[in-house]
Design a protein around this motif. Structure first.
Motif, short mmCIF file in Angstrom:
data_model
loop_
_atom_site.label_atom_id
_atom_site.label_comp_id
_atom_site.label_asym_id
_atom_site.label_seq_id
_atom_site.Cartn_x
_atom_site.Cartn_y
_atom_site.Cartn_z
N GLU A 90 -38.77 -68.39 -3.45
CA GLU A 90 -39.11 -66.99 -3.19
C GLU A 90 -38.48 -66.44 -1.91
OE1 GLU A 90 -43.36 -66.66 -3.46
OE2 GLU A 90 -43.32 -66.88 -5.63
N TRP A 91 -37.16 -66.47 -1.83
CA TRP A 91 -36.45 -65.86 -0.72
C TRP A 91 -35.09 -65.37 -1.20
CZ3 TRP A 91 -31.75 -68.06 0.25
CH2 TRP A 91 -31.56 -69.38 -0.07
N LEU A 92 -34.50 -64.50 -0.40
CA LEU A 92 -33.16 -64.04 -0.67
C LEU A 92 -32.37 -64.02 0.63
CD1 LEU A 92 -32.71 -60.83 0.31
CD2 LEU A 92 -34.15 -60.43 -1.65
N LYS A 93 -31.06 -64.08 0.49
CA LYS A 93 -30.17 -64.03 1.65
C LYS A 93 -29.32 -62.78 1.51
CE LYS A 93 -28.39 -67.78 3.27
NZ LYS A 93 -27.58 -69.00 3.50
N ILE A 94 -29.33 -61.96 2.55
CA ILE A 94 -28.58 -60.73 2.58
C ILE A 94 -27.73 -60.72 3.85
CG2 ILE A 94 -30.54 -59.50 3.57
CD1 ILE A 94 -29.58 -56.97 2.15
N SER A 95 -26.48 -60.24 3.72
CA SER A 95 -25.62 -60.24 4.89
C SER A 95 -24.76 -58.98 4.93
CB SER A 95 -24.73 -61.49 4.90
OG SER A 95 -23.86 -61.48 3.80
N ASN A 96 -24.32 -58.66 6.14
CA ASN A 96 -23.36 -57.59 6.35
C ASN A 96 -22.28 -58.11 7.28
OD1 ASN A 96 -24.51 -57.43 8.95
ND2 ASN A 96 -25.87 -55.77 8.38
N GLU A 97 -21.44 -57.24 7.81
CA GLU A 97 -20.33 -57.68 8.66
C GLU A 97 -20.81 -58.34 9.95
OE1 GLU A 97 -20.57 -54.38 7.65
OE2 GLU A 97 -19.19 -54.53 5.96
N GLU A 98 -22.00 -58.02 10.38
CA GLU A 98 -22.49 -58.48 11.68
C GLU A 98 -23.46 -59.64 11.63
OE1 GLU A 98 -24.24 -54.97 13.24
OE2 GLU A 98 -22.37 -53.85 13.21
N ASP A 99 -24.28 -59.71 10.59
CA ASP A 99 -25.38 -60.67 10.61
C ASP A 99 -25.77 -61.08 9.20
OD1 ASP A 99 -27.25 -62.25 11.85
OD2 ASP A 99 -28.61 -60.63 12.38
N THR A 100 -26.57 -62.14 9.11
CA THR A 100 -27.13 -62.61 7.84
C THR A 100 -28.63 -62.79 8.03
OG1 THR A 100 -25.10 -63.77 7.29
CG2 THR A 100 -27.08 -64.47 6.15
N LEU A 101 -29.38 -62.39 7.02
CA LEU A 101 -30.84 -62.47 7.08
C LEU A 101 -31.35 -63.21 5.86
CD1 LEU A 101 -33.56 -61.46 8.41
CD2 LEU A 101 -33.36 -59.50 6.89
N THR A 102 -32.18 -64.22 6.07
CA THR A 102 -32.89 -64.89 4.98
C THR A 102 -34.31 -64.37 5.01
OG1 THR A 102 -31.49 -66.83 5.22
CG2 THR A 102 -33.55 -67.11 4.02
N LEU A 103 -34.76 -63.83 3.90
CA LEU A 103 -36.01 -63.08 3.86
C LEU A 103 -36.90 -63.54 2.72
CD1 LEU A 103 -37.40 -60.59 5.17
CD2 LEU A 103 -36.18 -59.19 3.54
N SER A 104 -38.15 -63.78 3.03
CA SER A 104 -39.15 -64.13 2.02
C SER A 104 -39.49 -62.90 1.18
CB SER A 104 -40.41 -64.65 2.70
OG SER A 104 -41.47 -64.74 1.78
N PHE A 105 -39.69 -63.10 -0.12
CA PHE A 105 -40.07 -61.99 -1.00
C PHE A 105 -41.35 -61.31 -0.52
CE2 PHE A 105 -38.02 -64.07 -4.99
CZ PHE A 105 -36.76 -63.75 -4.53
N LYS A 106 -42.24 -62.09 0.05
CA LYS A 106 -43.55 -61.56 0.48
C LYS A 106 -43.44 -60.55 1.60
CE LYS A 106 -45.86 -65.74 -0.96
NZ LYS A 106 -46.53 -66.96 -0.57
#
Length: 113
Positions: A90-106
């Protein structure tokens, strides 16, 4: 009667030497922050389905997406491309040119295109 150190509201003996230690100041500020912690709203089924639909659409079409998520003291936003979704953990990884974020669905509050 003139005020003395025992008169209510007066502390003449120590008036000029009031101070607070940095450790105590940090402790007081931390207690104040805890009272202002963000309370995560409860999302209904329609909101959860819309979030799911927009995440899948962004993943399939490789579109940028803006996710509003819960932080300790309030909501925060992150924009980028979804790199990976793990439905079991239950998580996703999202990134842009500057950073990456791993985020829980909750923690997801809202998703926008």
């Amino acid at each position: 009667m003139s005020p003395n150190k025992l008169t209510p509201g007066y502390n003449l003996m120590w008036e000029s030497s009031r101070m607070i230690l940095p450790e105590h100041r940090e402790q007081l500020l931390e207690e104040k922050r805890k009272t202002k912690e963000f309370q995560m709203p409860i999302l209904d089924d329609n909101q959860l389905e819309e979030i799911n639909r927009l995440i899948l659409q962004s993943l399939e079409q490789n579109q940028t997406i803006t996710i509003t998520y819960a932080e300790l003291y309030g909501p925060a936003e992150f924009s980028g491309w979804i790199q990976k979704v793990d439905t079991h953990k239950e998580w996703l990884k999202i990134s842009n040119e500057e950073d990456t974020l791993t985020l829980s669905f909750k923690k997801i509050l809202q998703v926008g295109g």
